[in-house]
Write a protein that holds these residues in place. Sequence first.
Motif: not given
Length: 100
Positions: A65-75, A28-37
Amino acid sequence: LHEIFKSMLKRQEDKIDPVRSTFGKIEKDEIDMDEKTVYIEDYLKNHKKFSFRKLLEKQSSKMEIIVTFLVILELMKIGKIGIAQEDIFGDIMITSKEAV
């Protein structure tokens, strides 16, 4: 009893998919959403208007890419960015709504 035991083992062997059983373990590739934000907010400070496609091209994995997309939606939801698309299937332009 021995025959019943053998038949039960045979059934278990039949349930194993010969192709998938050789794949190994999926990591599993761990990507932190807060860091990506934080990364995207910093990117916004340097680029007031940019292409969504260009932003995604900088990501190194599918999960990123998925986490980046989610961050863009949140912003977009909280009003930090605006999004515009001129043509169907055209590039999506992201604009910062933050004051300089």
